[in-house]
Write a protein that holds these residues in place. Structure first.
Motif, short mmCIF file in Angstrom:
data_model
loop_
_atom_site.label_atom_id
_atom_site.label_comp_id
_atom_site.label_asym_id
_atom_site.label_seq_id
_atom_site.Cartn_x
_atom_site.Cartn_y
_atom_site.Cartn_z
N LEU A 245 0.88 -1.36 0.09
CA LEU A 245 -0.13 0.02 0.12
C LEU A 245 0.92 1.37 -0.08
CD1 LEU A 245 -2.78 -0.98 2.64
CD2 LEU A 245 -2.95 -0.99 0.02
N TYR A 246 1.81 1.38 0.80
CA TYR A 246 2.90 2.60 0.92
C TYR A 246 3.37 2.71 -0.47
CZ TYR A 246 6.06 5.98 2.69
OH TYR A 246 6.89 7.00 2.93
N ALA A 247 3.96 1.57 -1.10
CA ALA A 247 4.19 1.98 -2.58
C ALA A 247 3.66 2.17 -3.46
CB ALA A 247 5.33 0.38 -2.90
N PHE A 248 2.27 1.63 -3.32
CA PHE A 248 1.25 2.08 -4.43
C PHE A 248 1.03 3.94 -4.31
CE2 PHE A 248 -3.36 2.90 -5.23
CZ PHE A 248 -3.27 2.58 -6.54
N PHE A 249 0.96 3.94 -2.85
CA PHE A 249 0.42 5.60 -2.69
C PHE A 249 1.56 6.54 -2.87
CE2 PHE A 249 -2.87 3.92 0.53
CZ PHE A 249 -3.72 3.90 -0.19
N SER A 250 2.83 5.95 -3.09
CA SER A 250 4.06 6.67 -2.91
C SER A 250 4.51 6.88 -4.56
CB SER A 250 5.37 6.21 -2.35
OG SER A 250 4.77 6.10 -0.93
N TYR A 251 4.43 5.69 -5.24
CA TYR A 251 5.05 5.71 -6.50
C TYR A 251 3.85 5.74 -7.69
CZ TYR A 251 9.12 4.22 -4.07
OH TYR A 251 10.06 4.11 -2.86
N THR A 252 2.91 5.38 -7.52
CA THR A 252 1.92 5.41 -8.73
C THR A 252 1.70 6.86 -9.44
OG1 THR A 252 0.60 3.98 -7.39
CG2 THR A 252 -0.54 5.04 -9.19
N ARG A 257 3.61 10.42 -14.04
CA ARG A 257 3.98 11.35 -14.55
C ARG A 257 5.45 11.20 -15.29
NH1 ARG A 257 4.70 13.57 -10.21
NH2 ARG A 257 7.00 13.32 -9.89
N GLU A 258 6.30 10.32 -14.65
CA GLU A 258 7.38 10.02 -15.38
C GLU A 258 7.63 8.48 -15.45
OE1 GLU A 258 10.71 11.94 -13.15
OE2 GLU A 258 9.74 13.86 -13.22
N PRO A 259 7.22 7.80 -16.37
CA PRO A 259 7.29 6.49 -16.55
C PRO A 259 8.70 5.80 -16.57
CG PRO A 259 5.70 7.32 -18.05
CD PRO A 259 6.52 8.62 -17.78
N GLY A 260 9.68 6.69 -16.59
CA GLY A 260 11.27 6.09 -17.04
C GLY A 260 11.70 6.49 -15.72
N SER A 261 10.97 7.05 -14.40
CA SER A 261 11.79 7.03 -13.06
C SER A 261 12.30 5.49 -12.71
CB SER A 261 10.70 7.82 -12.16
OG SER A 261 9.74 6.94 -12.20
N CYS A 266 19.95 4.05 -8.39
CA CYS A 266 20.15 4.67 -7.08
C CYS A 266 21.26 3.72 -6.42
CB CYS A 266 19.11 4.69 -6.30
SG CYS A 266 18.14 3.16 -5.78
N TRP A 267 22.05 4.51 -5.56
CA TRP A 267 22.98 3.63 -4.59
C TRP A 267 22.11 2.74 -3.76
CZ3 TRP A 267 27.70 3.57 -6.57
CH2 TRP A 267 28.13 4.54 -6.98
N SER A 268 22.51 1.23 -3.86
CA SER A 268 21.56 0.39 -3.18
C SER A 268 22.07 0.66 -1.66
CB SER A 268 21.97 -1.04 -3.53
OG SER A 268 23.33 -1.37 -3.33
N LEU A 269 21.21 0.06 -0.60
CA LEU A 269 21.66 0.25 0.82
C LEU A 269 22.95 -0.52 1.06
CD1 LEU A 269 20.59 1.21 3.37
CD2 LEU A 269 19.14 -0.88 3.70
N TYR A 270 23.05 -1.96 0.25
CA TYR A 270 24.34 -2.41 0.55
C TYR A 270 25.56 -1.72 0.02
CZ TYR A 270 27.94 -6.21 0.03
OH TYR A 270 29.12 -6.69 -0.21
N GLY A 271 25.19 -1.07 -1.25
CA GLY A 271 26.51 -0.28 -1.53
C GLY A 271 26.77 0.85 -0.70
N ARG A 272 26.04 1.59 0.02
CA ARG A 272 26.37 2.62 0.87
C ARG A 272 26.89 2.21 2.13
NH1 ARG A 272 20.13 5.49 1.28
NH2 ARG A 272 19.86 5.44 -1.11
N CYS A 273 26.56 0.76 2.49
CA CYS A 273 27.31 0.31 3.42
C CYS A 273 28.66 -0.35 3.32
CB CYS A 273 26.53 -0.88 4.20
SG CYS A 273 26.95 -1.28 6.03
N ALA A 408 13.57 0.22 -9.66
CA ALA A 408 12.50 -0.69 -9.70
C ALA A 408 13.04 -1.88 -8.91
CB ALA A 408 11.87 -1.06 -11.25
N VAL A 409 14.05 -2.28 -8.94
CA VAL A 409 14.63 -3.34 -8.22
C VAL A 409 14.76 -3.07 -6.73
CG1 VAL A 409 16.80 -4.69 -8.00
CG2 VAL A 409 16.10 -4.18 -10.22
N PHE A 410 15.08 -1.87 -6.37
CA PHE A 410 14.84 -1.21 -5.04
C PHE A 410 13.68 -1.32 -4.39
CE2 PHE A 410 13.86 2.13 -2.16
CZ PHE A 410 14.98 1.75 -0.90
N ILE A 411 12.69 -1.03 -5.27
CA ILE A 411 11.15 -1.00 -4.63
C ILE A 411 10.87 -2.61 -4.61
CG2 ILE A 411 8.97 -0.60 -5.40
CD1 ILE A 411 9.70 1.93 -6.77
#
Length: 796
Positions: A245-252, A257-261, A266-273, A408-411
């Motif tokens: 639900l949170y992903a639906f309300f956040s990214y729909t 507006r920007e289908p290519g988003s 983005c830098w992954s959480l593992y990459g940041r660590c 998209a992989v992050f989501i």
């Protein structure tokens, strides 16, 4: 901060309430015109006609057991967040009072203050008010340890591959799974949850500091991990629904507006660590990774399949043809939009075309992966050895995508996290309980005035240096104690450059000064007996200024046409050149109109720096005395100097490490060989290692004790190319109190054995079942009296 937490509470209520309302209080037959409604005043159907009466809606909610369960769980969670919010309000009020009363900073000044200024004021008030009663003076490292205590532990565990985040599913191959939910559970188990290893925010429980009952503590930790995994499994449906639900309300709306988003990266959480230095604050990490984002995106865009490109072009052609016809029909007669599924078809065709275009490369794009990867390395500072020279290979691209993933992989990973997290906790993390207990016991030190911290965060070359990363002859660390991928050395240089007023220990000072002298000598071609650090007080104390020379510092912007002084490594030359072209200062300060403001800000800093040189205050801390624009401009210039200086040091250290590796036996360090899995392959002279510290550490499959063939560090390394940088003379003089020069005359040892360890991607060790079983020497039994108290680091 308070407003953000208030809206988080409101968002939770909105998502739960709105979802329950949509599921139980809407008559979709009326909404979809499958059922007619009789009206007395009008035949037009309105939105309230589709809403069920209150009594019917409440009855449907009471009769649905799953909805009641979700509401109860959500209510408990919301009350927990409310209590936490009230507690944070009290903490935030204390922080506000501390800034106003102790640091003498008003809320209007705070948005324009730099972190260096805040840190310098904390160090100064410690001398007057003794805010820390256990020591007379606070250092920059003490402040970082207090803020990053738990994060340093997480960085160390990722560096030593203690956390189970790398997997090899049957179809997907090797992949990394590290989500916010999994990270939350790790922190809950180790640091702050009920029954965690820490008894408070600054102290490890005493029983975990002793080695006599390690097996009992490991069983207790495994049992706790099991129960937390079961709790995650029971709450999986609720958490999964919330994530969806949170992903639906956040990214729909964003996707519409920007289908290519979703195709953005983005830098992954593992990459940041994995890419994070020890003692690196969040804003420092994100600033560094953001500078490498442009080059990383270009590098990933180089790998487009020609077959996929042809398919995408043709699919885009057919979808565009259908879309053009529908648009022409709607222009001719707008009633076409009232036809069923016409509007949705137009939307889907537009999304399809946008997605296809993301697979069609730019016709003007130049394929230069090696140079791009070197620019990336200049900013992220870490990458496996075999990436260099193999940037054009898809294997390197796939491994880099684990650090720099699609949005998209992050989501998708966050959506499936509620299902995968309990499986990882129950079946993977529990098996590492003994190694976790040993890790916290062996790598926890008590620092006076700070508390228990991770020993890796001390950045002690002698205790945790790696011989293959310029620590040959300076480290006493066994393989178990060594930080991987040059983490200790690179973190030390980053912290010293970021905090030029920091006074490191003597051994550390020698390492830093020798490295700077070596980089400067090989970059400028100076004789070996030349002391590059003997500059006058009016000249910048930055390595970049030393390399370029004050005569070239004539304007603020980084010139693109000046020649680079190159005496050895062409790879570093390319990296420095590309780094210069991508520099934020290059793009933001090259306008002639900004020269006067830059000179005024630099001149102000230069005038103030002489009076503050004796107090140990960073020149970057005086920016608040000038206008907001001048202060921000000065801070930008000085931070860019530090960033570029660290980038050149990182390139140089990697180049020297690569040259040293070429002299060793050719062995692929990315995948472990069967010969590395057996302790029988360890030479006798290594097995009888004279280091008294190494014998106390247990051997485990996470930290093997195998070494590679010895090799000597080459006496001459490739030189670091200097960036063609220009800065005004006022800016040059303002740098004099910004960077502190470290002195030291010791030279790098050229002899000794280079200890290397077999690795799997990004610092990981091979898991059980990937190679032949290892046979380790049994750990001697420890009596209850054989306690191993942590080391006390007295910082004076």
């Amino acid at each position: 901060m308070l407003l953000g937490e208030i809206f988080e509470l409101v968002q939770l209520l909105f998502v739960v309430g709105f979802t329950v309302f949509l599921a139980n209080c809407v008559d979709y037959d009326i909404l979809f015109a499958n059922k007619f409604v009789n009206h007395t005043d009008s035949s037009k159907v309105t939105l309230p006609d589709a809403f069920l009466p209150v009594d019917v809606c409440s009855a449907r909610i009471r009769d649905n057991a799953f909805v009641i369960f979700v509401l109860i769980i959500s209510g408990v969670f919301w009350l927990h967040r409310l209590v936490k919010f009230i507690y944070n309000v009290c903490c935030y009020w204390e922080i506000r009072s501390f800034y106003i009363n102790a640091l003498k900073m008003t809320m209007s000044e705070l948005p324009y203050a730099t972190w260096q200024e805040v840190q310098a004021r904390i160090v100064e008030i410690q001398k007057e008010h003794q805010i820390c009663i256990h020591k007379k003076e606070l250092t920059e490292l003490d402040i970082y340890h207090r803020i990053l205590r738990f994060k340093n532990y997480m960085v160390a565990m990722v560096n030593k591959s203690l956390l189970p985040v790398r997997f090899r599913p049957p179809v997907l191959g090797e992949c990394v799974f590290f989500t916010r939910g999994l990270k939350y559970n790790f922190e809950l188990i180790f640091f702050w949850g009920p029954g965690s290893l820490f008894e408070n925010e600054w102290s490890l429980k005493p029983e975990y500091k002793r080695g006599g009952n390690r097996l009992e503590l490991a069983d207790r930790l495994a049992s706790r991990i099991l129960w937390i995994g079961i709790a995650n499994l029971l709450l999986c449906p609720v958490i999964l629904v919330w994530q969806i639900l949170y992903a639906f309300f956040s990214y729909t709306e964003v996707i519409k507006r920007e289908p290519g988003s979703l195709g953005a990266r983005c830098w992954s959480l593992y990459g940041r660590c994995y890419l994070r230095h020890f003692n690196e604050l969040d804003h420092e990490l994100m600033s560094r990774l953001s500078k490498g984002y442009k080059a990383a995106s270009k590098y990933m865009n180089c790998f487009l399949s020609p077959l996929l490109t042809v398919v995408a072009k043709n699919v885009a052609f057919f979808a565009g043809s259908l879309l053009a016809v529908l648009i022409a029909l709607t222009i001719y007669d707008e009633d076409v939009l009232a036809v069923e599924h016409v509007l949705s078809s137009i939307t889907l065709l537009g999304v399809c075309i946008t997605v296809c275009r993301s697979f069609i490369p730019d016709k003007n794009m130049v394929f230069c992966p090696e140079q791009l990867l070197r620019v990336i390395l200049a900013h992220i500072h870490y990458m496996p050895d075999h990436w260099q020279g193999n940037a054009h290979r898809y294997e390197t691209r796939d491994q880099f995508s684990q650090l720099f993933q699609y949005k998209a992989v992050f989501i998708l990973e966050e959506l499936i996290s509620p299902v995968v997290t309990p499986i990882i906790l129950i079946f993977s993390l529990r098996r590492k309980s003994l190694e976790i207990i040993d890790f916290f016991r062996n790598f926890t030190v008590e620092v006076v005035g700070v508390g228990d911290t991770c020993s890796f965060a001390q950045m002690d070359i002698r205790q945790h240096g790696h011989p293959a990363w310029m620590s040959e002859g300076k480290t006493e660390a066994s393989i178990y104690q060594q930080a991987e991928d040059g983490k200790t050395e690179l973190s030390l240089m980053h912290f010293a450059i970021t905090n030029p007023q920091w006074q490191p220990p003597q051994e550390t000072t020698h390492f830093i000064s020798q490295l700077k002298e070596r980089v400067h000598r090989e970059a400028t071609g100076a004789p070996s007996d030349t002391n590059p650090l003997s500059l006058s007080e009016s000249e910048p104390r930055s390595l970049i200024a030393n390399i370029l020379g004050p005569s070239t510092l004539t304007s603020v912007h980084f010139g693109r046409d000046s020649s680079l002084t190159n005496h050895a490594a062409a790879g570093i030359n390319d990296g420095a050149s590309a780094l210069r072209s991508l520099s934020p200062v290059s793009s933001s300060l090259h306008l002639r109109g900004s020269l006067s403001a830059a000179h005024r800000a630099a001149g102000h800093t230069s005038a103030m720096s002489k009076g503050m040189a004796g107090s140990g205050t960073d020149a970057r801390t005086v920016s608040s005395g000038s206008s907001a624009w001048e202060g921000q401009l000065t801070s930008l210039v000085l931070s860019e100097y530090a960033s570029t200086e660290m980038s050149i040091h990182a390139l140089y250290m990697h180049e020297l490490h690569k040259q040293q590796s070429r002299g060793e036996l050719s062995r692929h360090t990315w995948h472990r060989q069967d010969s590395d899995e057996s302790s029988d392959s360890v030479p006798d002279e290594v097995r009888s290692e004279p280091n008294p510290h190494s014998r106390h550490f247990p051997r485990s499959h996470t930290f093997p004790t195998t070494v590679a063939s010895p090799s000597a560090i080459p006496t001459s390394a490739s030189a670091c190319a200097t960036g063609s940088t220009t800065l005004g003379q006022e800016g040059a003089s303002s740098q004099s109190s910004t960077q502190r020069r470290f002195s030291g005359s010791d030279s790098f040892g050229a002899g000794g054995k280079a200890v290397r360890s077999a690795r799997v991607p990004m610092g990981g060790w091979a898991e059980d079942g990937q190679a032949a079983p290892r046979h380790h020497d049994p750990l001697p039994e420890e009596s209850s009296e054989d306690e191993m108290p942590p080391h006390i680091h007295k910082v004076t």
